[in-house]
Scaffold this motif. Structure first.
Motif, PDB file in Angstrom:
ATOM      1  N   SER A 196       0.793  -1.219   0.000  1.00 30.06           N
ATOM      2  CA  SER A 196       0.000   0.000   0.000  1.00 30.06           C
ATOM      3  C   SER A 196       0.828   1.273   0.000  1.00 30.06           C
ATOM      4  CB  SER A 196      -0.906   0.008   1.231  1.00 30.06           C
ATOM      5  OG  SER A 196      -0.129  -0.132   2.404  1.00 30.06           O
TER       6      SER A 196
ATOM      7  N   ASN B 296      -0.051   5.468  -2.526  1.00 30.72           N
ATOM      8  CA  ASN B 296      -0.759   6.548  -1.845  1.00 30.72           C
ATOM      9  C   ASN B 296       0.123   7.271  -0.841  1.00 30.72           C
ATOM     10  OD1 ASN B 296      -0.491   4.664   0.124  1.00 30.72           O
ATOM     11  ND2 ASN B 296      -2.682   4.200   0.292  1.00 30.72           N
ATOM     12  N   GLN B 297       1.437   7.066  -0.909  1.00 33.61           N
ATOM     13  CA  GLN B 297       2.377   7.729  -0.008  1.00 33.61           C
ATOM     14  C   GLN B 297       2.070   7.419   1.447  1.00 33.61           C
ATOM     15  OE1 GLN B 297       5.029  10.224  -1.262  1.00 33.61           O
ATOM     16  NE2 GLN B 297       4.639   8.602  -2.716  1.00 33.61           N
ATOM     17  N   ARG B 298       1.576   6.191   1.733  1.00 29.42           N
ATOM     18  CA  ARG B 298       1.294   5.844   3.120  1.00 29.42           C
ATOM     19  C   ARG B 298       2.599   5.545   3.844  1.00 29.42           C
ATOM     20  NH1 ARG B 298      -2.943   4.866   6.297  1.00 29.42           N
ATOM     21  NH2 ARG B 298      -2.881   3.246   7.903  1.00 29.42           N
TER      22      ARG B 298
ATOM     23  N   ASP C 147      -6.787   0.742   7.710  1.00 24.37           N
ATOM     24  CA  ASP C 147      -7.427   1.895   7.074  1.00 24.37           C
ATOM     25  C   ASP C 147      -7.361   3.107   8.011  1.00 24.37           C
ATOM     26  OD1 ASP C 147      -8.172   0.434   4.807  1.00 24.37           O
ATOM     27  OD2 ASP C 147      -9.985  -0.291   5.812  1.00 24.37           O
TER      28      ASP C 147
ATOM     29  N   GLU D 208      -0.050   7.193   8.242  1.00 23.07           N
ATOM     30  CA  GLU D 208      -1.221   7.572   7.456  1.00 23.07           C
ATOM     31  C   GLU D 208      -0.780   7.954   6.054  1.00 23.07           C
ATOM     32  OE1 GLU D 208      -1.833  12.091   9.205  1.00 23.07           O
ATOM     33  OE2 GLU D 208      -3.505  11.080   8.228  1.00 23.07           O
ATOM     34  N   ASP D 209      -1.731   8.318   5.217  1.00 23.32           N
ATOM     35  CA  ASP D 209      -1.421   8.707   3.846  1.00 23.32           C
ATOM     36  C   ASP D 209      -0.757  10.085   3.840  1.00 23.32           C
ATOM     37  OD1 ASP D 209      -2.650   6.370   3.190  1.00 23.32           O
ATOM     38  OD2 ASP D 209      -4.502   7.289   2.464  1.00 23.32           O
ATOM     39  N   GLY D 210      -0.065  10.372   2.728  1.00 26.38           N
ATOM     40  CA  GLY D 210       0.562  11.674   2.590  1.00 26.38           C
ATOM     41  C   GLY D 210       1.806  11.841   3.429  1.00 26.38           C
TER      42      GLY D 210
ATOM     43  N   VAL E  96       7.843   7.223   3.386  1.00 25.57           N
ATOM     44  CA  VAL E  96       6.898   6.313   2.740  1.00 25.57           C
ATOM     45  C   VAL E  96       7.336   4.863   2.926  1.00 25.57           C
ATOM     46  CG1 VAL E  96       5.826   5.672   0.544  1.00 25.57           C
ATOM     47  CG2 VAL E  96       6.390   8.074   1.018  1.00 25.57           C
TER      48      VAL E  96
END
Length: 477
Positions: A2, A6-8, A125, A157-159, A163
Motif C-alpha cells: 500500500s 498513496n504515499q502511506r 485503514d 497515514e497517507d501523505g 513512505v
C-alpha cells in the motif's frame, strides 16, 4: 503493497527511554570481563512495557497535527506484556485517550513483533498508531548483562514524508535462539553461536532481499541487534556498508531492548539520513521469523534519538539489579490496597488523564468530580473538564524505609524512599485549578520543594492479587 501508490507511511514518531543507565564499566567491574554493550537503559520499579508504550505514544501524538480522536487503529508490540493473559492494547488506548472501540492488534512472543505491528499499521485503514515497547530480563550472568528497555512509536497515514515502500517476510523452523520458558520471566539462549549467527543472518537477509527496492541505494539499516556485532554480520549478506548499518544500530547505547531495539534503531536511522534516502529495517524473532521493511525518506524527521541517548543518569550495578527485581526479597505483610478493582476502574479517567469536573452551580473545579462541590457545597452535576498534566508542588513529604503502606513496600525495596506531594494543576481551558495528592518519581525525593514544577507520567502504582494498577505519577521538571 500500500505504500508507494498513496504515499502511506510515517508522519510522526515518538520515543521513550528510561532515565536510568547502566554503564559498561559497571558491568565490566562486576564481572571482570568486557561488557557486551556500552550502556543499557534500566527501567525504574514503576516502569514496564505498558508505561513506556504510553510515553512513546504520547510523544508521537504530540508531534501530529491531529488529535487522539483521529487515530483509527492501534497496533502494539512487546515480548514483555505485564500479564501473560490479559489484553495489552486497551489500557494503552485508554491512557492515550483514543476513541472508545478503536480496532487494535497486538504482536507478542517474538522480537519480530515490532515489524508485525508496523505492517499492521501500514495495512490498516485510516491513521494508525504503532507502539513498540519492551523490557526483557535475563540471568544476570548471561543475557542480563546486556538487557535494556525502551519504546518507539510511529503514526502511520497517507501523505507521509517517510513512505513505506516495501515489506517482506521469511520464516523457517529454527528454535532455541532466544526463548522464554512458559511461566518464566527471563530470556535465555542456548549459546550455540554458529547456529545462532547463521540462522539470524540468513533469515533476516532473506526477508530484506525480497524487498522490491535498490539495495545498493540503502543509506541506513536498523537490523536485529541483541549485540553490536550481529547487524554487521547480517549486513555482509547484503550490499550495505558499515556506515549504513551503524546509522541504525543503537544497542550499544540503550542495551538489548527486545522487540523495541530495531524500532528505536529505525528512529535513529531516519534521523541520520538526508532527504531522498532509502532506509530498511530488519526485525528477527526466534523460531524463526523475520520482517523486512523498506522506506523512502522524502524528508528526514527529527526523532529525538540523539538527545535521548545522551540523556539519562548513571546507576550502580547493584542499583540496576534492584530496579530490575533481580536481587532482594520482601515479604509484604498486611492487606494491601483497600480500593476495590471496580472502584479503581470507575476512576480510571481521573487516574490516567486527570479528568475533573466543573460545578454547574458555581463553576469551581472539583477533583475527583464526585460528592458535593467543595466551593459552594451544592450537590449539582459536574461537567467534565480536564486538568493540565503540568502543575506545581504545594506540599511534599518523603516516605522513608518502613513508612510505606504495604502495597508500596515492593516499590520501596527496589527504588528506595519516595516523595508524595500535593500538586495543584490548572484546568486546560484556563478557568480554575484543583489540588490532589500524587506520588513523585524519577527524582531524589529530598530534592523536591514547594513551588517546583512537575509533569504527569503514567506509571505502575502497585500490584495486588496479581493485578497491576496504573495511574499518573509526577516528575519534577
Amino acid at each position: 503493497m500500500s505504500g508507494t501508490e498513496n504515499q502511506r507511511g510515517i508522519v510522526a514518531t515518538g520515543l521513550y527511554l528510561p532515565r536510568q543507565r547502566l554503564d559498561g564499566d559497571e558491568i565490566e567491574s562486576a564481572w571482570g570481563t568486557s561488557a557486551p554493550v556500552d550502556r543499557a537503559a534500566v527501567p525504574a520499579a514503576d516502569e514496564d512495557a505498558l508505561t513506556m508504550a504510553v510515553a512513546a505514544g504520547r510523544d508521537a501524538l504530540g508531534g501530529w497535527d491531529r488529535g487522539a480522536d483521529a487515530v483509527a487503529h492501534l497496533a502494539v508490540a512487546t515480548t514483555t506484556p505485564p500479564l501473560e493473559e490479559e489484553a495489552f492494547a486497551p489500557r494503552i488506548a485508554a491512557a492515550l485517550g483514543l476513541r472508545s472501540g478503536i480496532p487494535t492488534s497486538t504482536a507478542s512472543r517474538s522480537t519480530a513483533a515490532g515489524g508485525e505491528a508496523l505492517c499492521s499499521g501500514v495495512d490498516s485503514d485510516g491513521p494508525a498508531l504503532v507502539v513498540v515497547a519492551d523490557a526483557p530480563s535475563g540471568d544476570a550472568a548471561e543475557v542480563g548483562r546486556r538487557v535494556g528497555a525502551g519504546a518507539a512509536a510511529f503514526l502511520v497515514e497517507d501523505g507521509a514524508d517517510v513512505v513505506v515502500a516495501a515489506e517482506a517476510r521469511e520464516s523457517r523452523d529454527a528454535p532455541g535462539l532466544r526463548l522464554r520458558e512458559r511461566g518464566g520471566t527471563d530470556v535465555s539462549e542456548l549459546d550455540i553461536t554458529t547456529y545462532e549467527r547463521e540462522t539470524t543472518r540468513d533469515v533476516v537477509a532473506t526477508a530484506l532481499d525480497r524487498l522490491e527496492l535498490d539495495h545498493d541505494a540503502v543509506d541506513a539499516a536498523s537490523l536485529h541487534q541483541p549485540t553490536g556485532d550481529i547487524p554487521h554480520r547480517i549486513g555482509k549478506a547484503l550490499p550495505y556498508d558499515g556506515a549504513a548499518i551503524a546509522r541504525g544500530t543503537v544497542v550499544d547505547d540503550v542495551g538489548d531492548a527486545g522487540a523495541a531495539t530495531v524500532a528505536v534503531g529505525l528512529l535513529a536511522a531516519l534521523e541520520r539520513v538526508e532527504a531522498g534516502s532509502t532506509v530498511v529495517a530488519g526485525f528477527f524473532g526466534s523460531g524463526a521469523t523475520a520482517v523486512g521493511l523498506g522506506f523512502g525518506v522524502e524528508n528526514s524527521p527529527e526523532t529525538g534519538v540523539e538527545n535521548a541517548i545522551e540523556a539519562g543518569e548513571g546507576v550502580s550495578y547493584p542499583a540496576a539489579l534492584r530496579a530490575r527485581g533481580t536481587i532482594g526479597e520482601t515479604e509484604v505483610a498486611g492487606g494491601g490496597a483497600h480500593v476495590s478493582l471496580p472502584s479503581w476502574q470507575r476512576t480510571i479517567p481521573q487516574r490516567y488523564r486527570l479528568v475533573a469536573g466543573r460545578c454547574t452551580e458555581c463553576g469551581a473545579v472539583a477533583f475527583p468530580p464526585e460528592g458535593a462541590c467543595h466551593d459552594c457545597g451544592a450537590r449539582a452535576e459536574f461537567e467534565p473538564t480536564t486538568l493540565s498534566r503540568t502543575g506545581e508542588v504545594v506540599a511534599v513529604t518523603v516516605i522513608g524505609q518502613g513508612g510505606a503502606p504495604p502495597e508500596f513496600v515492593e516499590q520501596q525495596r527496589r527504588d528506595g524512599p519516595f516523595a508524595v506531594a500535593i500538586v495543584e494543576a490548572p484546568a486546560t481551558d484556563g478557568d480554575g485549578s484543583a489540588r490532589f495528592p500524587a506520588q513523585l518519581t524519577d527524582c531524589d525525593p529530598e530534592s523536591v520543594s514547594v513551588g517546583d514544577g512537575v509533569a504527569g507520567h503514567l506509571r505502575r502504582i502497585y500490584s495486588v492479587e496479581g493485578v497491576t494498577r496504573y495511574g499518573l505519577k509526577f516528575v519534577p521538571e
